[in-house]
Every structure is written in C-alpha cells, then in structure tokens.
Design an enzyme around this catalytic site. Sequence first.
Site, PDB file in Angstrom:
ATOM      1  N   HIS A   1      25.522  81.320  16.127  1.00 38.88           N
ATOM      2  CA  HIS A   1      25.135  81.905  17.529  1.00 38.88           C
ATOM      3  C   HIS A   1      25.321  83.218  17.587  1.00 38.88           C
ATOM      4  CE1 HIS A   1      24.029  81.952  21.631  1.00 38.88           C
ATOM      5  NE2 HIS A   1      25.336  82.459  22.074  1.00 38.88           N
TER       6      HIS A   1
ATOM      7  N   HIS B   1      18.172  83.117  20.464  1.00 43.93           N
ATOM      8  CA  HIS B   1      17.669  81.830  20.750  1.00 43.93           C
ATOM      9  C   HIS B   1      16.561  81.357  19.845  1.00 43.93           C
ATOM     10  CE1 HIS B   1      17.524  78.147  22.788  1.00 43.93           C
ATOM     11  NE2 HIS B   1      16.421  78.318  23.198  1.00 43.93           N
TER      12      HIS B   1
ATOM     13  N   HIS C   1      20.201  87.326  23.806  1.00 49.39           N
ATOM     14  CA  HIS C   1      20.073  85.908  23.626  1.00 49.39           C
ATOM     15  C   HIS C   1      18.925  85.551  23.720  1.00 49.39           C
ATOM     16  CE1 HIS C   1      24.419  86.037  24.150  1.00 49.39           C
ATOM     17  NE2 HIS C   1      24.455  84.938  24.346  1.00 49.39           N
TER      18      HIS C   1
ATOM     19  N   ARG D   1      35.015  60.827  38.091  1.00 46.60           N
ATOM     20  CA  ARG D   1      34.437  62.056  39.145  1.00 46.60           C
ATOM     21  C   ARG D   1      35.138  63.243  38.791  1.00 46.60           C
ATOM     22  NH1 ARG D   1      33.914  57.840  42.467  1.00 46.60           N
ATOM     23  NH2 ARG D   1      31.947  56.996  42.506  1.00 46.60           N
TER      24      ARG D   1
ATOM     25  N   ASN E   1      23.760  87.843  28.955  1.00 49.71           N
ATOM     26  CA  ASN E   1      22.712  87.091  27.861  1.00 49.71           C
ATOM     27  C   ASN E   1      21.861  88.342  27.169  1.00 49.71           C
ATOM     28  OD1 ASN E   1      23.452  84.624  28.643  1.00 49.71           O
ATOM     29  ND2 ASN E   1      21.622  84.061  29.945  1.00 49.71           N
TER      30      ASN E   1
ATOM     31  N   GLU F   1      29.564  88.609  19.391  1.00 49.87           N
ATOM     32  CA  GLU F   1      29.436  88.514  21.006  1.00 49.87           C
ATOM     33  C   GLU F   1      30.472  89.852  21.568  1.00 49.87           C
ATOM     34  OE1 GLU F   1      27.999  86.523  22.984  1.00 49.87           O
ATOM     35  OE2 GLU F   1      27.467  84.803  21.979  1.00 49.87           O
TER      36      GLU F   1
ATOM     37  N   LYS G   1      31.391  76.913  32.122  1.00 51.00           N
ATOM     38  CA  LYS G   1      30.329  76.446  31.886  1.00 51.00           C
ATOM     39  C   LYS G   1      30.492  75.173  30.693  1.00 51.00           C
ATOM     40  CE  LYS G   1      26.542  79.647  32.381  1.00 51.00           C
ATOM     41  NZ  LYS G   1      25.299  80.354  31.884  1.00 51.00           N
TER      42      LYS G   1
ATOM     43  N   LYS H   1      33.919  89.276  31.332  1.00 50.32           N
ATOM     44  CA  LYS H   1      33.237  88.120  31.619  1.00 50.32           C
ATOM     45  C   LYS H   1      34.020  87.660  32.957  1.00 50.32           C
ATOM     46  CE  LYS H   1      31.593  83.757  30.313  1.00 50.32           C
ATOM     47  NZ  LYS H   1      30.956  82.900  29.535  1.00 50.32           N
TER      48      LYS H   1
ATOM     49  N   GLU I   1      25.544  81.713  38.565  1.00 52.78           N
ATOM     50  CA  GLU I   1      24.414  82.505  37.775  1.00 52.78           C
ATOM     51  C   GLU I   1      23.159  82.380  38.831  1.00 52.78           C
ATOM     52  OE1 GLU I   1      24.165  81.765  33.470  1.00 52.78           O
ATOM     53  OE2 GLU I   1      21.995  82.245  33.700  1.00 52.78           O
TER      54      GLU I   1
ATOM     55  N   ARG J   1      25.510  87.273  36.160  1.00 48.89           N
ATOM     56  CA  ARG J   1      25.923  86.537  35.168  1.00 48.89           C
ATOM     57  C   ARG J   1      25.031  86.493  33.939  1.00 48.89           C
ATOM     58  NH1 ARG J   1      29.728  81.131  34.926  1.00 48.89           N
ATOM     59  NH2 ARG J   1      29.762  81.076  32.818  1.00 48.89           N
TER      60      ARG J   1
HETATM   61  P1  NAD Z   1      32.841  75.451  17.063  1.00 47.98           P
HETATM   62  O1  NAD Z   1      33.501  74.807  17.980  1.00 47.98           O
HETATM   63  O2  NAD Z   1      31.785  74.511  15.999  1.00 47.98           O
HETATM   64  O3  NAD Z   1      33.696  76.046  15.677  1.00 47.98           O
HETATM   65  C1  NAD Z   1      33.445  76.856  14.555  1.00 47.98           C
HETATM   66  C2  NAD Z   1      33.949  76.043  13.413  1.00 47.98           C
HETATM   67  O4  NAD Z   1      35.498  76.806  13.293  1.00 47.98           O
HETATM   68  C3  NAD Z   1      34.131  74.679  13.561  1.00 47.98           C
HETATM   69  O5  NAD Z   1      34.042  74.147  12.145  1.00 47.98           O
HETATM   70  C4  NAD Z   1      35.775  74.470  13.863  1.00 47.98           C
HETATM   71  O6  NAD Z   1      36.365  73.543  13.524  1.00 47.98           O
HETATM   72  C5  NAD Z   1      36.275  75.770  13.084  1.00 47.98           C
HETATM   73  N1  NAD Z   1      37.311  76.210  13.915  1.00 47.98           N
HETATM   74  C6  NAD Z   1      37.933  76.347  15.098  1.00 47.98           C
HETATM   75  N2  NAD Z   1      39.055  77.150  15.253  1.00 47.98           N
HETATM   76  C7  NAD Z   1      39.536  77.247  13.959  1.00 47.98           C
HETATM   77  C8  NAD Z   1      40.563  78.149  13.463  1.00 47.98           C
HETATM   78  N3  NAD Z   1      41.397  78.690  14.253  1.00 47.98           N
HETATM   79  N4  NAD Z   1      40.816  78.155  12.065  1.00 47.98           N
HETATM   80  C9  NAD Z   1      39.731  77.536  11.221  1.00 47.98           C
HETATM   81  N5  NAD Z   1      38.771  76.842  11.703  1.00 47.98           N
HETATM   82  C10 NAD Z   1      38.327  76.869  12.911  1.00 47.98           C
HETATM   83  O7  NAD Z   1      31.983  76.746  17.172  1.00 47.98           O
HETATM   84  P2  NAD Z   1      32.154  78.138  18.287  1.00 47.98           P
HETATM   85  O8  NAD Z   1      31.279  79.197  17.493  1.00 47.98           O
HETATM   86  O9  NAD Z   1      33.426  78.161  18.412  1.00 47.98           O
HETATM   87  O10 NAD Z   1      31.311  77.601  19.636  1.00 47.98           O
HETATM   88  C11 NAD Z   1      29.838  77.400  19.460  1.00 47.98           C
HETATM   89  C12 NAD Z   1      29.839  76.413  20.764  1.00 47.98           C
HETATM   90  O11 NAD Z   1      30.160  77.093  21.979  1.00 47.98           O
HETATM   91  C13 NAD Z   1      28.401  76.098  20.925  1.00 47.98           C
HETATM   92  O12 NAD Z   1      28.140  74.670  21.095  1.00 47.98           O
HETATM   93  C14 NAD Z   1      27.764  76.972  22.018  1.00 47.98           C
HETATM   94  O13 NAD Z   1      26.777  76.211  22.569  1.00 47.98           O
HETATM   95  C15 NAD Z   1      29.155  76.946  22.689  1.00 47.98           C
HETATM   96  N6  NAD Z   1      29.085  78.048  23.904  1.00 47.98           N
HETATM   97  C16 NAD Z   1      29.349  77.873  25.110  1.00 47.98           C
HETATM   98  C17 NAD Z   1      29.446  78.762  26.054  1.00 47.98           C
HETATM   99  C18 NAD Z   1      29.813  78.485  27.536  1.00 47.98           C
HETATM  100  O14 NAD Z   1      29.837  79.498  28.204  1.00 47.98           O
HETATM  101  N7  NAD Z   1      30.387  77.253  27.629  1.00 47.98           N
HETATM  102  C19 NAD Z   1      29.257  80.155  25.688  1.00 47.98           C
HETATM  103  C20 NAD Z   1      28.809  80.413  24.254  1.00 47.98           C
HETATM  104  C21 NAD Z   1      28.716  79.421  23.248  1.00 47.98           C
HETATM  105  N1  GLY Z   2      27.791  82.464  28.130  1.00 49.04           N
HETATM  106  C1  GLY Z   2      27.266  83.044  29.198  1.00 49.04           C
HETATM  107  C2  GLY Z   2      27.943  82.472  30.229  1.00 49.04           C
HETATM  108  O1  GLY Z   2      29.031  81.945  30.441  1.00 49.04           O
HETATM  109  O2  GLY Z   2      27.262  82.544  31.163  1.00 49.04           O
END
Ligand code: NAD
Ligand code: GLY
Length: 358
Positions: free
Chosen positions: A265, A253, A249, A121, A246, A185, A143, A227, A237, A242
């Site tokens: 992304h 998408h 976005h 939990r 986007n 971003e 999130k 942020k 949100e 918040r």
């Molecule tokens: P990711 O975590 O897949 O990382 C991208 C690639 O880079 C991976 O292959 C990883 O292994 C590699 N990597 C990471 N750090 C590294 C480093 N320092 N050196 C070399 N390689 C490295 O992708 P991302 O772009 O970081 O994140 C995308 C994810 O984030 C998606 O799932 C998306 O939905 C999510 N996201 C979440 C939020 C939120 O608010 N929670 C906001 C935006 C995106």
């Molecule tokens: N990435 C958008 C949010 O965190 O609300």
Amino acid sequence: MSVHVSLGSRSYDIHIGTGNLSDAGTLLAAFKPVSLAVVLTDTNVQSFGYAQRVAASIADAGINARVLSVSAGEASKSIETADSLWQTLLEDGTDRKAVLVAVGGGVIGDLGGFVAATFARGIRFFQIPTTLLAQVDSSVGGKVGIDLPKAKNMVGAFHQPLAVLIDTQTLQTLPEEQYRSGLGEVVKYGESLDAGLFEYLESGVEKINRRDNDVLQKIVAGCCRIKADIVAEDEYETAGRRILLNYGHTFAHSFEIMSGYTLLHGLAVSAGSICAAKLALKLNLIDAALLRRFIHLHQALHLPAETPERYARKEAVALMYSDKKTEFGELHFVLPTGLGQCKTVKCTPQTVLDSVAE
Ligand code: NAD
Ligand code: GLY
C-alpha cells in the site's frame, strides 16, 4: 513523547518511545476495572515475542491476559477470522469489561478493532502498532474493518482506541519492503500537509535509511500529530478535512488493484503521490521545481517516484474512473498546492492522462 487525540469523551493519548512495550500494563491499569486483556497478534509478530512481552507486562499490572494469534497477512481481515475470534471470546466468557489489545501491523489493528467494535455491541480496545505504516497511520483515528472478497475495507466501523502505545524499536525487525511502505505514508504527510516534516525528512535521509531510533521517534510523533489534528477536526470524514489524508491514494488504489495487491500500500501511495504532483503541475498548482524536489526525496529514500512502468497508464486511469464515484464524469483528487499544502480538485480522465503521459 505523547500526542493527544482530542475527541471529547473519546479522547486518547498516543505514547511514543523506544523499548517501551513493557509500559503496556501500567497504561492499561489506568482503565481498570479490566476483566481480561485479549492480546491479538499475528504469527510473524508473535515470532519476535512482542505480544508475549505485552501480555507479561499486563499480567504484572494485575490484569489477566491471554494471547490469540491469527495468520499473518491481509487474508486475515476476513469475516471467517472475525467469526472465529468472536467464537473464542464467547467460549472464554469475555465480558464488556474486557479489553482487546492489538499488537501488530494494520491488519491486526483493523481486524482487532473491528472485533472489539462488534463483540457484545462493543468492548474497549488498545492499539500497539508494530509496522511503520500502522504507527503513522492505521492505529490513529479509529477506522476499523475487514475486507470482502471483492472490496477492501468494505465492512467496518469507527471505534476509537483507549490509547495507542508505539515502540519504535519494533521497527528494527520489519522487512525492508514493509519499512519502505511505511515511509511512503510518511513522505505523503510531508508533501501534502507539513512543510517542516518534509524538510526534516530531506535533512535526515541517511539516518532514516538506517532506521535511527531517535529520528524514527520524531517522525512517528510528527505524523501522529498531523493525523490526530485532522481526525479531531473531522472524525467521521464528513467535513472535507480527513479526505486530505488521501493524497496519492486515488492513483495508488488503481496500482494496487492492477498488481493483484502484490504492490504494498505505502509503495503504491508513493507512486501515486508523484502522479498527483504531476497532475498538480499540469494544472499550474505547483511548479516544476517542487515536483523535482518531491521526486528527489522519493529516490533518496528508495521509494517509487514514477507511475509504475508495468501498468499501462491508460488502463490505470480508466480503472480509477470506473472504480470510484464520479461526479458528471469527473473525479476528486487531493493535489498539492505548495510544499505541505493541498486541496481537492475535480478532474476529467483526459487531464489526468495528459499529466502522467510524460
Ligand atoms: P500488516 O499488518 O500485514 O503487516 C505487514 C507485515 O509485517 C506482516 O507480515 C506482519 O506480520 C509483519 N510485521 C508486523 N510488525 C512487524 C515487526 N515489528 N517486525 C517484523 N514483521 C512485522 O500490514 P500493514 O502495512 O501494517 O497494514 C496494512 C493494513 O492496514 C491494510 O489492511 C490496510 O487496509 C490497513 N490500513 C488501515 C488504515 C486505517 O485507518 N484503519 C490506514 C491505512 C492502512
Ligand atoms: N487512512 C486514512 C484515514 O484514516 O482517514
């Protein structure tokens, strides 16, 4: 540098530096008692030794630490991976005084945060983002979640971390495309929410392109500040604030879906931001000179500045309206109203199509 996220009893600090991964132990020790630190990472990130460095620093602070690694990539944001992590935590006798430490990109932050939010939990978690996208966006704001086979981020929670530790030195090993995705971003924040950041980016193009650490620290801190302020005002949100994160976005998408998620992304957001700015121009919210300024910065940072040519525009717009909740056939878009300013606007599919036709 540090940025405070003000959320009452869930408040936390984001610590930003260069070469500061070894601060993890001291930072975590402030939250003792900690029975165990479960350091979650992915196979790519592990190959650079970042998780091991974090675990060693935690052990030096007198806290037991173990490293768990999952396959790199979006496919790990799945119920199967979450299930296997829950089982491992159970077998290890993990209790509610344990902390999950997520060392990696947005995938590890979202997955680790989701596992932490749900196991027993809810256990505490600590974010150590290593991609630019995760440092400026996904690690801040709580999130967390996983994907369903047909819907990204569909199962999740709001679970704020204890703290966020950002080492911009880790960005030096990031593949070029991933770095550009994070920049998508960053530019989004400047165009839609912070004129000062946009001007700073314009003045620092050459240093940004060669990943200058001082400039990266300032940029990451600036984005986290923007942020953090928005999240503090509208954590769940629901207050209309918040959602402004986007910008770009809705278009992005569609581009991501049409590419079968091969388009990263932040690059989709970058193309989507220019589409949103074109829509804003069509609605007389901004002038042509500002759109040109946006496009110029995208080009200087080697970011998409067009609706991707390979996606039929009509199809992309149709997908937007079929995929999202519409209100009497209209969709809400976050559109710029000046440099560093934006608002939500309702639009018909025809207006959108007309705006991106040229
Ligand atoms: P990711 O975590 O897949 O990382 C991208 C690639 O880079 C991976 O292959 C990883 O292994 C590699 N990597 C990471 N750090 C590294 C480093 N320092 N050196 C070399 N390689 C490295 O992708 P991302 O772009 O970081 O994140 C995308 C994810 O984030 C998606 O799932 C998306 O939905 C999510 N996201 C979440 C939020 C939120 O608010 N929670 C906001 C935006 C995106
Ligand atoms: N990435 C958008 C949010 O965190 O609300």
